[in-house]
Scaffold this motif. Structure first.
Motif, mmCIF file in Angstrom:
data_model
loop_
_atom_site.group_PDB
_atom_site.id
_atom_site.type_symbol
_atom_site.label_atom_id
_atom_site.label_comp_id
_atom_site.label_asym_id
_atom_site.label_seq_id
_atom_site.Cartn_x
_atom_site.Cartn_y
_atom_site.Cartn_z
ATOM 1 N N PRO A 124 0.719 -1.210 -0.013
ATOM 2 C CA PRO A 124 -0.186 0.178 0.087
ATOM 3 C C PRO A 124 0.674 1.516 -0.179
ATOM 4 C CG PRO A 124 -0.204 -0.689 2.251
ATOM 5 C CD PRO A 124 0.588 -2.114 1.468
ATOM 6 N N GLU A 125 2.094 1.171 0.451
ATOM 7 C CA GLU A 125 2.965 2.271 0.746
ATOM 8 C C GLU A 125 3.811 2.646 -0.811
ATOM 9 O OE1 GLU A 125 5.295 -1.052 0.216
ATOM 10 O OE2 GLU A 125 3.740 -0.934 1.947
ATOM 11 N N LYS A 126 3.418 2.152 -1.611
ATOM 12 C CA LYS A 126 3.324 2.918 -3.108
ATOM 13 C C LYS A 126 2.505 3.416 -3.089
ATOM 14 C CE LYS A 126 5.955 -1.103 -5.187
ATOM 15 N NZ LYS A 126 5.766 -2.394 -6.756
ATOM 16 N N ILE A 127 1.054 4.235 -3.011
ATOM 17 C CA ILE A 127 0.456 4.999 -3.356
ATOM 18 C C ILE A 127 0.115 5.246 -1.933
ATOM 19 C CG2 ILE A 127 -2.358 5.106 -3.343
ATOM 20 C CD1 ILE A 127 -2.056 2.510 -4.747
ATOM 21 N N LEU A 128 0.365 5.275 -0.994
ATOM 22 C CA LEU A 128 -0.051 6.187 0.523
ATOM 23 C C LEU A 128 1.065 6.847 0.701
ATOM 24 C CD1 LEU A 128 -2.044 3.840 2.926
ATOM 25 C CD2 LEU A 128 -2.841 5.047 1.091
ATOM 26 N N ASP A 129 2.078 6.491 0.359
ATOM 27 C CA ASP A 129 3.571 7.476 0.806
ATOM 28 C C ASP A 129 3.448 8.303 -0.344
ATOM 29 O OD1 ASP A 129 4.296 6.147 2.922
ATOM 30 O OD2 ASP A 129 6.015 5.169 1.984
ATOM 31 N N ARG A 130 2.951 8.498 -1.686
ATOM 32 C CA ARG A 130 2.655 9.785 -2.832
ATOM 33 C C ARG A 130 2.574 10.457 -1.913
ATOM 34 N NH1 ARG A 130 0.863 7.097 -7.476
ATOM 35 N NH2 ARG A 130 1.888 5.046 -7.857
ATOM 36 N N LEU A 131 1.294 10.601 -1.024
ATOM 37 C CA LEU A 131 0.563 11.798 -0.202
ATOM 38 C C LEU A 131 1.038 12.256 0.918
ATOM 39 C CD1 LEU A 131 -2.748 9.561 1.063
ATOM 40 C CD2 LEU A 131 -2.140 10.313 -1.322
ATOM 41 N N GLY A 132 0.591 13.714 0.662
ATOM 42 C CA GLY A 132 1.398 15.112 1.731
ATOM 43 C C GLY A 132 0.963 14.754 3.515
ATOM 44 N N PRO A 133 1.274 15.287 3.969
ATOM 45 C CA PRO A 133 1.087 15.393 5.354
ATOM 46 C C PRO A 133 -0.269 15.352 5.971
ATOM 47 C CG PRO A 133 2.133 17.274 4.371
ATOM 48 C CD PRO A 133 2.391 16.823 4.250
ATOM 49 N N GLU A 134 -1.229 14.755 6.878
ATOM 50 C CA GLU A 134 -2.283 15.004 7.455
ATOM 51 C C GLU A 134 -2.891 16.299 8.116
ATOM 52 O OE1 GLU A 134 -4.246 12.853 6.707
ATOM 53 O OE2 GLU A 134 -4.133 11.828 5.917
ATOM 54 N N PRO A 135 -3.002 16.837 7.663
ATOM 55 C CA PRO A 135 -3.501 18.378 8.143
ATOM 56 C C PRO A 135 -4.209 18.007 9.494
ATOM 57 C CG PRO A 135 -5.441 17.875 6.609
ATOM 58 C CD PRO A 135 -4.354 17.271 6.595
ATOM 59 N N LEU A 136 -4.409 17.522 10.375
ATOM 60 C CA LEU A 136 -5.174 16.786 12.364
ATOM 61 C C LEU A 136 -3.921 16.570 12.212
ATOM 62 C CD1 LEU A 136 -8.770 16.014 11.617
ATOM 63 C CD2 LEU A 136 -7.835 18.842 11.795
ATOM 64 N N GLU A 137 -2.877 16.411 12.337
ATOM 65 C CA GLU A 137 -1.602 15.524 13.118
ATOM 66 C C GLU A 137 -1.281 16.579 13.433
ATOM 67 O OE1 GLU A 137 0.533 12.618 10.625
ATOM 68 O OE2 GLU A 137 -1.541 10.933 10.629
ATOM 69 N N GLU A 138 -0.494 16.247 14.923
ATOM 70 C CA GLU A 138 0.301 17.581 15.750
ATOM 71 C C GLU A 138 2.032 18.026 14.516
ATOM 72 O OE1 GLU A 138 1.066 15.954 19.318
ATOM 73 O OE2 GLU A 138 -1.457 15.280 19.554
ATOM 74 N N SER A 139 1.896 17.028 13.703
ATOM 75 C CA SER A 139 3.174 16.442 13.073
ATOM 76 C C SER A 139 3.127 17.834 12.184
ATOM 77 C CB SER A 139 3.537 15.980 12.078
ATOM 78 O OG SER A 139 3.186 14.773 11.389
ATOM 79 N N PHE A 140 1.620 18.556 12.210
ATOM 80 C CA PHE A 140 1.733 20.074 10.933
ATOM 81 C C PHE A 140 1.293 20.843 11.220
ATOM 82 C CE2 PHE A 140 -1.890 22.305 8.087
ATOM 83 C CZ PHE A 140 -0.854 22.466 7.462
#
Length: 278
Positions: A124-140
């Protein structure tokens, strides 16, 4: 297209129905193109007997962690939805993939316009790792967002819609966040001041949390509209400030809301609150 609040509300509903922990006992595919990167017959063979261990969201993807090292990913696209029904209920013509869960239940993928896609993969990482950060996570963080915006020179509306830049946002919540922060959708990202970035960084989670609280946004009653499993519409349309409110008064300044086109996407703004030039 369902966005982060709609997709997360679907995931939450499926989890409340205690689907994680249950076994997929069979599958039927009625529109082969719904299955991505795999023949439908292979999909049905490989998914049978798998236990659904967990259901989460990543960006706009619904992600099923299955036993045996496989992952089922669903992207609803424009008109996709998931129906949770008893097995003896007749299939409607727009239900293109049906998963039998246990002895009596089914999870059905309905898609009026047939744009949605389903993947069954061990990577799944081949698709999901292309995505940017999650806007509701603390790392954002604000610092991270400031760096992201100032290292590119793009109009802010299409940039926020780019799933490689930031995951989960679509037309509805970008328009709402830009109005909330007083930014014109054609502003260039690198031109935003720290104050403006801070306002946008605050606005994005605000509009998303409001959408989550209201179980998403349903914009009508047609078959192609967003519905939760169980045929429940989202309630957030009543709390939108600018999206699809062309000709109505801005809730903040009472100017008339206008519809413009930005990067070939319909956009809704208040001409007074959202000046094109800073």
């Amino acid at each position: 297209m369902p966005e982060l609040p709609e997709v997360q509300s679907v995931v939450d509903t499926l989890c409340m129905k205690k689907i994680p922990g249950r076994r997929i006992t069979g599958a039927s595919v009625y529109w082969g193109k719904t299955i991505a990167d795999m023949e439908p017959v292979d999909f049905c063979k490989k998914i049978k007997g798998r236990t659904i261990r967990q259901i989460i969201r990543r960006g706009k993807y619904i992600v099923f962690d299955l036993s045996g090292g496989l992952t089922l990913m669903i992207h609803l696209r424009m008109t996709g939805r998931l129906n949770w029904e008893f097995r003896d209920r007749p299939r409607n013509k727009h239900e293109h993939v049906i998963l039998n869960v246990g002895a009596t239940d089914t999870l059905r993928f309905q898609d009026t316009r047939k744009f949605g896609r389903i993947w069954l993969t061990g990577e799944p990482e081949k698709i999901l790792d292309r995505l940017g950060p999650e806007p509701l996570e603390e790392s954002f963080t604000i610092r991270r967002f400031l760096t992201m915006l100032h290292t590119t020179n793009r109009q802010i509306k299409p940039l926020l819609l780019d799933q490689r830049f930031l995951a989960g946002l679509g037309n509805i919540y970008v328009d709402e966040a830009l109005w909330e922060s007083g930014l014109h959708p054609q502003r260039i990202s690198s031109s935003l001041t720290r104050h403006e970035v801070k306002a946008l960084h605050r606005a994005i989670p605000h509009v998303l949390h409001k959408g989550l609280k209201n179980l998403g946004t349903s914009l009508g009653t047609g078959k192609s509209n967003f519905y939760l499993p169980g045929n429940r519409p989202g309630r957030n349309a009543e709390e939108l400030n600018v999206f699809r409110r062309t000709g109505l008064a801005c809730p903040r300044c009472r100017s008339i809301i206008a519809r413009i086109v930005v990067a070939q996407r319909s956009s809704h703004i208040c001409p007074t609150c959202q000046k094109k030039q800073p």
